[in-house]
Enzyme design. Structure first.
Site, mmCIF file in Angstrom:
data_model
loop_
_atom_site.group_PDB
_atom_site.id
_atom_site.type_symbol
_atom_site.label_atom_id
_atom_site.label_comp_id
_atom_site.label_asym_id
_atom_site.label_seq_id
_atom_site.Cartn_x
_atom_site.Cartn_y
_atom_site.Cartn_z
ATOM 1 N N CYS A 76 37.238 39.527 45.337
ATOM 2 C CA CYS A 76 37.290 40.574 44.317
ATOM 3 C C CYS A 76 36.714 39.988 43.033
ATOM 4 C CB CYS A 76 38.729 41.061 44.122
ATOM 5 S SG CYS A 76 39.748 39.963 43.113
ATOM 6 N N CYS B 180 37.994 31.732 47.257
ATOM 7 C CA CYS B 180 39.394 32.100 47.049
ATOM 8 C C CYS B 180 40.018 32.485 48.387
ATOM 9 C CB CYS B 180 39.498 33.254 46.052
ATOM 10 S SG CYS B 180 38.876 34.817 46.721
ATOM 11 N N LYS C 215 44.947 29.905 30.348
ATOM 12 C CA LYS C 215 44.608 28.750 31.180
ATOM 13 C C LYS C 215 43.947 27.662 30.335
ATOM 14 C CE LYS C 215 43.908 31.587 35.322
ATOM 15 N NZ LYS C 215 42.974 31.984 36.396
ATOM 16 N N ARG D 161 49.461 28.560 32.067
ATOM 17 C CA ARG D 161 49.628 28.167 33.461
ATOM 18 C C ARG D 161 49.339 26.679 33.644
ATOM 19 N NH1 ARG D 161 47.388 33.311 37.012
ATOM 20 N NH2 ARG D 161 48.575 34.937 35.937
ATOM 21 N N CYS E 256 38.962 34.072 40.889
ATOM 22 C CA CYS E 256 39.814 32.903 41.103
ATOM 23 C C CYS E 256 39.019 31.642 41.453
ATOM 24 C CB CYS E 256 40.835 33.201 42.203
ATOM 25 S SG CYS E 256 42.077 34.412 41.705
#
Length: 1532
Positions: free
Chosen positions: A1433, A1388, A1169, A1097, A1437
């Site tokens: 969650c 996030c 990543k 990414r 992120c």
């Protein structure tokens, strides 16, 4: 003596308790919803405590209403439903309520009225309504208030007529307020009350008299001397005579007792049925019904007070005389000091002077008054506290005069006095003035006693809620000094109350006068120019220009200053005369500001007058009714649609706006309203339950209302340049009333032609019947498919949050078919409940959401089953399987949440008579095979119970489709994405395409705030897409910024998100706008390919503003790695960028030849990543990524190479200890020229060795841990032409950004903006998005997006600084004065768009920090950096596992709390508390912050401190993340 306010509140609380105990419904009228009345706090406490009303036999309903929202309208619905209703209010509402009082007078309504102002009450509010038909009772002391308050309810119930009980709250200041005597409540006749409650009224009109009359049922004919009153009845509509409009009982029974003319309390007056009413009547005496008379009121009240006296020992009468029997002077006091006057007379030496107290003010029983006066009385002094006196003689003076004259006997002299405010100490002196005057031969009339002005009062009648400032600020920003608000709250209006100045009538009058003054000025200018008597030529020239442009706002205002300047310099008489009106040279933007309180009676309101006048006046009307509360609002409230009303008038501009839905549309509407020549109405939505409501709640309510069509966004111009521009629809839904209006004038067709994408929404119908029809058709379609098949039926219903229960249900259905069963599989909420009783075999599977809640697609089904009172399942066989996690809620008290939905459903079905096929099955994620362990045993028992367990020859089941299958079948990421985009029947795409679009940089989402509402309307979820750009190193040009801003405004939800991966993210892009958005991104020389998905990414890079040369070298490497690892598929170009008529060469049949030399057809097992950090700043969290590169600077100051870390990763699954976050492990040093090859080979080893069967175990961190670090490094080095060298020394100092201005080694300037949680948007308070766009227009440098979601404006030369700083100041972008905690925070997106979110994050973290900042201030830690992160969650992120303190969503409003992360991002934190809510978070954090301030060592960071004091055990690396968690121990 008690404190005045406290005693008034105590007295008000006593009245509130009486009203609650004697009512089914209490309407609590408050100045504002944020301002408590004297009654509301106690009523709220009783309601929240579920106190049982004596009359209702259950908790009474309390309705809170603003006093400017026509509060008595709230009485009609409950009282007509047979609910005894009372009102607690101040006297300020009475005059406006007169139309309602006349109708309510014939219902047993009790209105408790606290007279205002309490220190000097104005009784004119009572006298003005004295003829409305109500009975009026007055209390003078605190003791009276209790006794007469209860008497009011007893009287209303027995007579059937309304009672107003009025009193002065200040009377309690001299007395102790005793607790309510429960025995006193016994005077309220429960039998009569229950009789009223058993009937409903047929009346429906609010203002029109339908002939209702309060009547009594009388035993005995009209000729009988002593008829017995047995019960109240009413003369209703449709010719019926009976209680609440029903027929009166007929005479059937034998005679009655002749003991009394009024039935005793334990005889016929206490009846509960029609038969009881006549049980003692003789056969010869009829039952008649007649209207309630004044004598009836007197008899009932006398009987009531007699019973009260027997209980309490206190006696009352309609008129009470106190004083000597031979008194010659009687003083009648009608004012707030009556009790004090009475006490003073008793203790005075005035001689033959007595006092008369009025208990029953209406009906006025003059004969009873005359009867209690001493025979020796010669004169009566009438003291009236009437502040708005409109006649010479006061109303009580006239009542008294008429009474004594009608009584005959010796003539009495009546002397009137105006009672002002009298201090308690001055009452003896006031009495002396009264008696001295009245004993004169010719007493003076209307002598003023005390001060007419009275004490200074603080008015709370009208208040502007804080939340409404949102629209005020928009007006101020748009029109600046031009803005004039005629009815501005807080403005001085000499002699006029704020209650009056807030009305549209007052504001319109003020604006009309102002408009006329400007028109006069225009004529004066015309005359002055014609006469030309100025001293110089300049005024003539300037005034001529101004006159031509006087109606043009921009030009006239531009000229106004010059006009004033030239006139000032001219100094001629005519110039001086014109300067007297100099403020009117400016063309104002004139506005009236109102609320939805203006919406109740439009035909009689100032709104009508404004529209009908045609005047050029703008009205901003703010509606605050939350959509979620609209069902609870009485239909009788009749709040009109002002917009529709104005549109039908035909001459007004109308706009419907919502600042929390579309800020841009608000601006457009206000500008258009200002420019329109004529009346303009801007209806502004701002829903709130209380005036200090949080922005998050307002946002959610607004979204619900706009999306569902309750509050459509539109603009209507009756006189457009083009006919098609008459109506602009700015939201996707219209409510039916507006739709009908448009259809009538054929405008709807025009709208549908201009907006074909809205056609279905505009022409469709909305309502629960749509949803019901969908359910019915779905089930019928299933059954049609099953016709002709043999075997028993089996209906499988599921409720699923994450897909497990749904997949299990579908697999169970397929297995049932293989065994010969006729199976139907559907979501619980898609099933028509009316069929449940007729099923033969029903199997239900449910996962567990939140705190033991049903998943969203099963909640309505469960509510129907749970609440059903007539569902008979005696012939239904059923089985239930529940999926849950026994460790998800680890506290003992929370164990009940484990598989609660399934267990509750099983038990409820048994209660309803169903026959269980099996025990409730329990699947536990903690079992070796997860829920499959329990499921296998349960399914075997199910087949056995259905008799199909021994079926042979069952076919092999196809394996479930996995992500790997989807990828390999996708033809290099094509799938059916293109076909799905062309499908206009849905806003969604297929499940497999949802996985593939991630590789293209977009996720399908839906607005979770709207799920329930859309489901109720029979609509699919509000699907939209998130788009994420690929932006290596986070560098953007100013032009790219503007292009991104355009995309967010025109194609998204008008906001941008700066992500934790240094790129742009757009939300709210609907499917039809996906391709245009992708193409716009491409035109900006950006892409979205591989921004998501199982590929490498976006490559990150430290921002490093203070060393730009070095940064540019490192950034170049990030770009090189990004380009090197980019996928090769051409699918992205075909789907998103190729024109519709474009083509691509195809060979080998129809297969497009594509090749992925690096990734292969299945790409990577999971996402990958890479980031680069430049010491000493770890602002990209280098330890958190699959590959982390630490830049190493050579001795020459240039980039030399990188220390390479690998195997970091943040994703976790709650309570699954096989998953954990991990920090990168050191591989060694790599020169800069080959680092891209090292990244490639690590990725290839992961490609070939990563777990492709279990996606929760597929990240590189698990591959390294499974293979072992040395083995993995060897595998990488086997693919490389070099070995990893030993790592070079480095040091990190922080992982946060440095805010404010910095200068680099080139002399260029850089400013880091604080962008809270990365959200770029405009709000009424902060036009951030607009400001950044303006900066981009003049910026010669670049923008850098940081890994902490902030923004740097970079490479600004000194010459460009003034322009940038000016814009920053204008748009408030130069503010970095935030707490260290806020500056170090990150969150996030979470709700409402992220499908994985379990709790709020971006919308909640700022609120939580605000609640901690006062503690930080007190501890002296405001400037100290503490890294706090929040996610909705456990996917991580916002990289929460590296924060010093983190909160990870577990369920809505509940979070796991983690402590002990490294400040430099080098150490993972550890679980401290599980599933805690805000109150627990604050209970932990506040003392911990205080302790940190006092006990920390020099330079010690918060995470290190938590470890040192033993609150948490340090996490060494990911595999011990779950060990030694402190969630069961409290150490603070």
């Amino acid at each position: 003596m008690a404190n005045g306010v406290e005693s008034q509140n105590a007295l008000g609380a006593r009245v509130a308790e009486i009203a609650y105990q004697c009512s089914d419904v209490v309407v609590s009228v408050q100045p504002t919803l944020a301002t408590e009345s004297a009654f509301s706090t106690q009523l709220q406490a009783l309601a929240e405590g579920q106190a049982v009303s004596r009359v209702s036999r259950k908790p009474a309903e309390v309705i809170h209403v603003r006093n400017n929202a026509d509060p008595l309208l709230s009485v009609f619905r409950p009282i007509r439903e047979g609910k005894l209703t009372s009102v607690t209010t101040s006297s300020s509402i009475l005059l406006r309520a007169i139309p309602h009082l006349y109708k309510l007078a014939n219902y047993p309504v009790v209105i408790h009225v606290a007279l205002e102002p309490s220190q000097y009450p104005d009784y004119s509010n009572i006298t003005a309504i004295r003829n409305c038909g109500f009975t009026f009772l007055q209390s003078s002391t605190a003791e009276d208030v209790q006794d007469i308050g209860i008497s009011a309810h007893a009287l209303a119930i027995k007579s059937g007529k309304g009672v107003i009980h009025f009193f002065n709250l200040a009377n309690g200041q001299q007395e102790a307020i005793e607790p309510l005597d429960p025995q006193a409540l016994e005077i309220v006749d429960l039998d009569t009350a229950h009789l009223f409650q058993s009937k409903k009224s047929s009346e429906s009109a609010i203002y029109v008299d339908e002939g209702r009359q309060a009547n009594l049922t009388i035993i005995g004919g009209p000729d009988r001397d002593t008829p017995a009153i047995t019960q109240p009845a009413t003369n209703g509509t449709n010719g019926t005579n009976g209680t609440n409009g029903h027929k009166a009982p007929q005479s059937k029974a034998p005679g009655i007792s002749h003991e009394s003319s009024v039935a005793s309390s334990n005889r016929a007056s206490s009846v509960s049925t029609d038969q009881d009413a006549t049980s003692e009547a003789t056969s010869v005496e009829p039952i008649t019904i007649r209207p309630v008379t004044s004598e009836d009121i007197y008899q009932i009240l006398t009987t009531t007070w007699s019973r009260l006296s027997a209980i309490t020992g206190r006696s009352y009468a309609p008129f009470e005389y106190h004083g000597p029997g031979d008194a010659e002077v009687v003083i009648l006091v009608f004012g707030g000091d009556e009790a004090e006057f009475s006490s003073a007379i008793k203790s005075s030496s005035l001689g033959k002077v007595g006092i008369l107290t009025i208990r029953l003010y209406r009906p006025w029983l003059g004969a009873k008054l005359a009867a209690v006066l001493p025979k020796t009385a010669k004169k009566v002094a009438v003291l009236e506290q009437i502040r708005r006196k409109t006649t010479k003689w006061g109303p009580l003076f006239l009542d008294t005069l008429q009474s004594v004259r009608s009584a005959g006997g010796s003539p009495l002299e009546i002397v009137g006095y105006q009672l002002g405010h009298v201090h308690q100490a001055s009452i003896p002196q006031a009495l002396k003035i009264v008696t001295d005057n009245i004993q004169q031969e010719k007493p003076a009339q209307n002598v003023v006693i005390g001060s007419v002005d009275g004490p200074q009062e603080t008015s709370t009648a009208v208040a502007q809620p804080q939340v409404e400032n949102a629209y005020m600020k928009v007006l101020s920003q748009l029109f600046g000094h031009r803005l004039y608000i005629a009815n501005q709250l807080g403005a001085e209006s000499t002699g006029v109350s704020t209650e009056v100045t807030a009305t549209p009538e007052y504001g319109f009058g003020a604006l009309t006068a102002r408009i006329e003054r400007r028109q006069r000025l225009v004529k004066q200018v015309e005359g002055a120019l014609a006469e030309n008597k100025f001293s110089s030529k300049k005024p003539v020239d300037v005034l001529s220009k101004w006159l031509v442009n006087s109606e043009n706002s921009d030009q006239s205002n531009e000229l106004a200053s010059e006009v004033i300047s030239s006139l000032t310099a001219d100094k001629s008489p005519v110039a001086s005369q014109l300067l007297g009106e100099k403020s009117h040279f400016y063309k104002e933007s004139q506005w009236l500001i109102g609320s939805d309180a203006w919406s109740y009676d439009l035909g009689n309101s100032g709104v009508h007058h404004v529209i009908a006048s045609g005047a050029n006046v703008n009205m901003l009307i703010i509606d605050s009714t939350p959509y979620s509360k609209r069902a609870a609002i009485n239909a009788e409230q009749r709040k009109k649609d002002i917009g529709l009303y104005a549109m039908n008038f035909g001459n007004a501009y109308v706009a419907s706006v919502a600042v929390y839905s579309s800020y841009t549309q608000v601006l457009e509407a206000m500008i258009e309203a200002d420019q329109f020549k004529g009346p303009s109405i801007v209806l502004a939505y701002l829903p709130y339950n209380k005036e200090d409501e949080s922005p998050l709640t307002i946002l959610q309510e607004t979204k619900n209302a706009v999306d569902i069509g309750y509050w459509p966004l539109y603009r209507w111009n009756p006189h457009p340049e083009k006919p098609e521009d008459r109506f602009h629809l700015d939201s996707e839904r219209l409510k039916k009333e507006v739709e009908d209006f448009l259809r009538r004038d054929n405008y709807l067709t025009q709208v549908m032609r201009r907006h074909p994408e809205f056609a279905n929404n505009l022409s469709g119908s909305y309502g629960s019947e749509v949803r019901s029809l969908q359910k019915r058709r779905a089930k019928d379609a299933y059954e049609q498919l099953l016709e002709g098949l043999a075997g028993a039926p089996m209906t499988v219903l599921f409720a699923s949050d994450n897909g497990n229960a749904e997949n299990l249900a579908k697999r169970l259905g397929n297995r049932g078919k293989a065994r010969g069963l006729k199976t139907i599989v559907m979501a619980m909420d898609d099933y028509p409940m009316e069929d449940l009783y007729s099923e033969e075999n029903v199997v239900m599977l449910s996962s567990t959401a939140g705190q033991g809640e049903f998943p969203q697609n099963g909640r309505s089904f469960w509510e129907a089953v749970k609440n059903s009172t007539d569902l008979d399942l005696a012939t239904v066989n059923f089985a239930v399987f529940a999926l849950g996690d026994s460790h998800y809620w680890p506290r003992k008290e929370d164990k009940i949440y484990y598989n609660k939905p399934g267990k509750d459903l099983h038990n409820r079905l048994v209660t309803l008579g169903g026959s269980p096929l099996t025990d409730c099955g329990l699947g536990d994620d903690q079992d070796p095979d997860g829920f499959q362990t329990g499921y296998a045993d349960w399914e075997a028992l199910l087949w056995k119970a259905l008799g199909v367990d021994k079926v042979e020859g069952l076919p092999d089941e196809p394996p479930p489709i996995t992500n790997e299958d989807i990828k390999i079948e996708s033809n290099f990421l094509r799938g059916t994405i293109k076909e799905g985009l062309e499908d206009t029947t849905t806003g969604a795409i297929s499940a497999s395409d949802q996985q593939l679009t991630k590789f293209h940089g977009t996720y399908m989402q839906d607005d979770r705030d709207l799920r329930d509402e859309r489901k109720e309307q029979g609509l699919e979820p509000a699907y939209s897409f998130m788009i994420r750009c690929r932006l290596a190193g986070g560098i953007s040009t100013p032009q790219q910024w503007i292009q991104m801003d355009d995309i967010s405004t025109e194609l998204g939800n008008q906001t941008m998100k700066l992500t934790t991966r240094q790129t742009f993210q757009f939300h709210g892009v609907v499917k039809g706008k996906l391709r245009p958005a992708m193409q716009a991104i491409n035109r900006a020389l950006m892409t979205t390919i591989a921004a998501c998905g199982d590929v490498n990414r976006n490559v990150m890079c430290s921002s490093l503003p203070q060393a730009s040369k070095y940064h540019s070298e490192v950034w170049a490497v990030s770009q090189k790695i990004s380009d090197h690892l980019l996928p090769s598929t051409t699918a992205y170009h075909e789907i998103w960028l190729q024109e519709e008529n474009g083509s691509k060469t195809q060979v080998a049949g129809n297969a497009i030849v594509d090749h992925e030399p690096m990734y292969g057809p299945t790409y990577l097992p999971r996402k990958f990543k890479i980031t680069i950090a430049i010491p000493p700043h770890n602002d990209t969290d280098v330890y958190a990524h699959d590959i982390g590169l630490i830049a190493i600077k050579g001795s020459d100051g240039h980039l030399k190479g990188f220390n390479l870390l690998a195997g970091g990763g943040m994703g976790v699954t709650h309570n699954n200890k096989k998953t954990y976050p991990q920090v990168g492990r050191m591989f060694g040093y790599v020169p800069k020229d080959v680092v891209h090859l090292a990244c490639e080979k690590i990725m290839l080893v992961q490609r070939d060795n990563g777990d492709r069967k279990n996606r929760k175990h597929a990240r590189l961190k698990y591959t390294i841990d499974d293979m072992g670090l040395d083995v993995f490094i060897s595998a990488v080095e086997a693919l490389l032409p070099f070995k990893f060298e030993p790592p070079k020394p480095f040091k990190f100092a922080s992982n946060i950004d440095t805010f404010g201005w910095q200068k680099d080694e080139n002399g260029l300037n850089h400013f880091t903006f604080f962008i809270e949680n990365g959200r770029i948007e405009d709000t009424p308070d902060f036009a951030m998005k607009t400001g950044l766009r303006e900066i981009a227009k003049v910026l010669k440098g670049e923008f850098r997006l940081t890994g902490n979601q902030h923004l740097i404006v970079s490479n600004v030369a000194d010459a460009g600084l003034p322009a940038i700083k000016k814009l920053m100041k204008k748009y408030k972008l130069d503010n970095t004065n935030f707490s260290g905690l806020r500056l170090s925070s990150s969150a996030c997106v979470a709700f409402p768009t992220c499908g994985l979110a379990m709790a709020e994050s971006e919308r909640y973290l700022p609120e939580l920090i605000t609640k901690l900042e006062s503690t930080l201030e007190e501890a002296g830690l405001r400037q100290d950096s503490i890294v706090m992160r929040m996610t909705g969650c456990p996917n991580g992120c916002a990289r929460p596992w590296l924060a010093e303190v983190a909160f990870v969503g577990k369920a809505f409003g509940a979070y796991n709390m983690y402590l002990g992360g490294g400040y430099h991002g080098q150490r993972l934190n550890k679980l401290y508390r599980s599933s805690i809510k805000e109150d627990e978070i604050l209970e932990i954090m506040k003392p911990l912050i205080g302790r940190y301030a006092k006990e920390r060592e020099e330079g010690e960071r918060f995470g290190d401190f938590c470890i040192r004091i033993g609150m948490i055990v340090a996490t060494k690396e990911g595999r011990d993340f779950h060990d030694n968690a402190s969630c069961d121990t409290i150490l603070i």
